[in-house]
Enzyme design. Structure first.
Site, PDB file in Angstrom:
ATOM      1  N   LYS A 132      97.617  32.943 -55.075  1.00  0.00           N
ATOM      2  CA  LYS A 132      97.995  31.723 -54.357  1.00  0.00           C
ATOM      3  C   LYS A 132      96.814  30.751 -54.292  1.00  0.00           C
ATOM      4  CE  LYS A 132     102.310  32.571 -53.138  1.00  0.00           C
ATOM      5  NZ  LYS A 132     103.419  31.706 -53.601  1.00  0.00           N
ATOM      6  N   TYR A 173      98.072  38.995 -54.301  1.00  0.00           N
ATOM      7  CA  TYR A 173      98.956  37.921 -53.821  1.00  0.00           C
ATOM      8  C   TYR A 173      98.126  36.698 -53.415  1.00  0.00           C
ATOM      9  CZ  TYR A 173     102.390  35.505 -50.792  1.00  0.00           C
ATOM     10  OH  TYR A 173     103.221  34.570 -50.200  1.00  0.00           O
ATOM     11  N   ASP A 175     116.862  31.338 -60.223  1.00  0.00           N
ATOM     12  CA  ASP A 175     116.544  32.565 -59.479  1.00  0.00           C
ATOM     13  C   ASP A 175     117.108  33.755 -60.246  1.00  0.00           C
ATOM     14  OD1 ASP A 175     116.151  34.538 -57.274  1.00  0.00           O
ATOM     15  OD2 ASP A 175     115.827  32.747 -56.060  1.00  0.00           O
TER      16      ASP A 175
HETATM   17  P1  NAI Z   1     112.130  34.375 -50.305  1.00  0.00           P
HETATM   18  O1  NAI Z   1     111.992  35.812 -50.655  1.00  0.00           O
HETATM   19  O2  NAI Z   1     113.163  33.974 -49.337  1.00  0.00           O
HETATM   20  O3  NAI Z   1     112.355  33.516 -51.619  1.00  0.00           O
HETATM   21  C1  NAI Z   1     111.727  33.803 -52.827  1.00  0.00           C
HETATM   22  C2  NAI Z   1     112.745  33.683 -53.926  1.00  0.00           C
HETATM   23  O4  NAI Z   1     112.087  33.998 -55.165  1.00  0.00           O
HETATM   24  C3  NAI Z   1     113.931  34.639 -53.763  1.00  0.00           C
HETATM   25  O5  NAI Z   1     115.148  33.922 -53.830  1.00  0.00           O
HETATM   26  C4  NAI Z   1     113.770  35.585 -54.934  1.00  0.00           C
HETATM   27  O6  NAI Z   1     114.995  36.067 -55.470  1.00  0.00           O
HETATM   28  C5  NAI Z   1     113.014  34.712 -55.948  1.00  0.00           C
HETATM   29  N1  NAI Z   1     112.373  35.546 -56.944  1.00  0.00           N
HETATM   30  C6  NAI Z   1     111.580  36.616 -56.727  1.00  0.00           C
HETATM   31  N2  NAI Z   1     111.295  37.220 -57.894  1.00  0.00           N
HETATM   32  C7  NAI Z   1     111.905  36.501 -58.868  1.00  0.00           C
HETATM   33  C8  NAI Z   1     112.012  36.654 -60.274  1.00  0.00           C
HETATM   34  N3  NAI Z   1     111.438  37.676 -60.923  1.00  0.00           N
HETATM   35  N4  NAI Z   1     112.727  35.738 -60.975  1.00  0.00           N
HETATM   36  C9  NAI Z   1     113.353  34.715 -60.320  1.00  0.00           C
HETATM   37  N5  NAI Z   1     113.303  34.542 -58.993  1.00  0.00           N
HETATM   38  C10 NAI Z   1     112.598  35.433 -58.271  1.00  0.00           C
HETATM   39  O7  NAI Z   1     110.676  33.905 -49.850  1.00  0.00           O
HETATM   40  P2  NAI Z   1     110.175  32.598 -49.096  1.00  0.00           P
HETATM   41  O8  NAI Z   1     109.525  33.046 -47.863  1.00  0.00           O
HETATM   42  O9  NAI Z   1     111.223  31.571 -49.070  1.00  0.00           O
HETATM   43  O10 NAI Z   1     109.025  32.150 -50.079  1.00  0.00           O
HETATM   44  C11 NAI Z   1     108.991  30.899 -50.752  1.00  0.00           C
HETATM   45  C12 NAI Z   1     107.565  30.596 -51.100  1.00  0.00           C
HETATM   46  O11 NAI Z   1     106.794  30.440 -49.903  1.00  0.00           O
HETATM   47  C13 NAI Z   1     106.871  31.698 -51.903  1.00  0.00           C
HETATM   48  O12 NAI Z   1     106.027  31.096 -52.862  1.00  0.00           O
HETATM   49  C14 NAI Z   1     106.036  32.423 -50.863  1.00  0.00           C
HETATM   50  O13 NAI Z   1     104.907  33.043 -51.439  1.00  0.00           O
HETATM   51  C15 NAI Z   1     105.643  31.256 -49.976  1.00  0.00           C
HETATM   52  N6  NAI Z   1     105.214  31.641 -48.632  1.00  0.00           N
HETATM   53  C16 NAI Z   1     106.070  32.236 -47.738  1.00  0.00           C
HETATM   54  C17 NAI Z   1     105.611  32.582 -46.485  1.00  0.00           C
HETATM   55  C18 NAI Z   1     106.480  33.236 -45.463  1.00  0.00           C
HETATM   56  O14 NAI Z   1     105.957  33.619 -44.376  1.00  0.00           O
HETATM   57  N7  NAI Z   1     107.782  33.385 -45.709  1.00  0.00           N
HETATM   58  C19 NAI Z   1     104.221  32.316 -46.072  1.00  0.00           C
HETATM   59  C20 NAI Z   1     103.421  31.672 -47.072  1.00  0.00           C
HETATM   60  C21 NAI Z   1     103.920  31.357 -48.304  1.00  0.00           C
END
Ligand code: NAI
Length: 261
Positions: free
Chosen positions: A158, A154, A38
Site C-alpha cells: 500500500k 499488505y 470483480d
Molecule cells: P472489500 O473486501 O469489501 O472489497 C474488496 C473487493 O475486492 C471485494 O469485492 C473482492 O471480491 C475484490 N477482490 C479481491 N480479490 C480479488 C481478485 N482476485 N479479483 C477481483 N476482485 C477481487 O474491502 P474494502 O474494505 O471495501 O476495501 C477496499 C479498499 O480499501 C482496498 O484497497 C482495501 O485495502 C482498502 N482499505 C480498507 C480498509 C478497511 O478498514 N476496510 C482500511 C484501509 C484500506
C-alpha cells in the site's frame, strides 16, 4: 455524464457493502455509467490475481469503452491474511497494471485514476519490502516477500502504491490525467469484518477504534466512497498527486506531527 470503472465493487448477496460497491451505488445514483470489475457479481468478472486475467480486463475495457473513460478507481484488494501472492498480485499489480492499461482510455477524456491505499501504509511497512515492490519486477517481488508477514506485505504494498503514484504523476499529467490516492482509515466493510476472529482480534479492534478522534468509530464505506467520488469529479479538476485521508483523524494519533510521504 461520465463513464467510470471500479475494481473491487462486487454486489454481495448478504447486502454488506465494501468501498467499491458504495462508490458504484453513488456514481450510478448520480447518473454515471459504471463498469465494475470483480471476481463475481460484477459487470466484468475476472480474477485480478492472474496476469492474463488483468490483461483480458484491459482488452475488454477497450472494447466496452472504446471512446474513453472519465475515471478509474482501484478498490480491489485482499487483506493481510490472504497470502503474499494474492497481496502482491491483486493489491499491487491489480492496481498499477489496470491504470497503465487504461491510460490511453483516460487520456481520451482527460480522466483521472484514484488509487485506494490504506492507513496501514504508515503503520507496518518495511522499507526493504517497499523497495522490492518499487522494482516492479514481479518474480523478484514474489520471491522476496514469500517469507514476510502478511501485514508487512499488505502495508508495504500500500505504501509502494503511494510512491508509484507520486513517481507517475507528472507523466500522466502530461496526458491530462490526474492521479490521486485515497487512504481509508478503519472502515466497516467485509474486509475488516471480525466474523470468525478470536477475542484477541476483537480487543485489538476495540483499542484501535478508540484512537479514532472523530467519534471513536469505524468509517462507513459510503464515507470513503464520497472521498473517491470527489477525487474523480470535475470539482477536483486541479487536484493531482494528492493523498486524501478519509480516516476520522486517525492518522493524527497514529503519526503525530507534520507528515512525510
Ligand atoms: P472489500 O473486501 O469489501 O472489497 C474488496 C473487493 O475486492 C471485494 O469485492 C473482492 O471480491 C475484490 N477482490 C479481491 N480479490 C480479488 C481478485 N482476485 N479479483 C477481483 N476482485 C477481487 O474491502 P474494502 O474494505 O471495501 O476495501 C477496499 C479498499 O480499501 C482496498 O484497497 C482495501 O485495502 C482498502 N482499505 C480498507 C480498509 C478497511 O478498514 N476496510 C482500511 C484501509 C484500506
Amino acid at each position: 455524464m461520465g463513464r467510470f470503472v471500479i475494481t473491487g465493487a462486487a454486489r454481495r448477496e448478504d447486502g454488506r457493502r465494501g468501498i467499491g460497491a458504495a462508490l458504484e451505488a453513488r456514481l450510478r445514483e448520480e447518473g454515471h455509467e459504471v463498469i465494475t470489475v470483480d471476481r463475481a457479481n460484477a459487470d466484468l468478472v475476472a480474477d485480478l490475481s492472474l496476469p492474463e486475467e488483468r490483461a483480458r480486463v484491459v482488452r475488454e475495457l477497450h472494447e466496452r469503452a472504446a471512446d474513453g473513460l472519465d475515471g478509474l478507481a482501484t478498490c480491489a484488494a485482499v487483506g493481510g491474511a490472504s497470502g503474499s501472492v494474492a497481496l502482491v498480485e491483486v493489491n499491487f499489480f491489480g492496481t498499477i497494471e489496470l491504470i497503465e492499461g487504461c491510460r490511453d482510455l483516460l487520456r481520451m477524456r482527460g480522466g483521472s485514476a484514484v488509487i485506494v491505499s490504506s492507513h496501514t501504509f504508515v503503520l507496518f511497512p518495511k522499507e526493504d519490502v517497499v523497495d522490492l515492490y518499487m522494482s516492479l519486477d514481479r518474480e523478484r517481488i514474489l520471491e522476496g516477500v514469500a517469507k514476510r508477514g502478511g501485514m508487512t506485505v499488505y502495508a508495504s504494498g500500500k505504501r509502494a502504491l503511494v510512491k508509484w503514484m507520486r513517481e507517475q504523476v507528472a507523466s500522466y499529467a502530461g496526458d491530462g490525467i490526474r492521479l490521486n490516492t485515497v487512504v481509508p482509515g478503519y472502515t466497516d466493510t467485509p474486509l475488516s469484518s471480525l466474523d470468525g476472529r478470536d477475542e484477541t482480534a476483537a480487543k485489538w479492534a476495540e483499542d484501535f477504534r478508540s484512537k479514532i478522534p472523530l467519534g471513536q468509530r469505524m468509517g462507513r464505506p459510503e464515507e470513503v466512497a464520497a472521498g473517491i467520488a470527489f477525487m474523480l469529479s470535475p470539482d477536483a479538476s486541479f487536484v493531482c498527486g494528492s493523498v486524501l485521508y478519509v480516516d476520522g483523524g486517525h492518522d493524527v494519533n497514529l503519526r503525530p506531527g507534520p507528515i512525510e510521504y
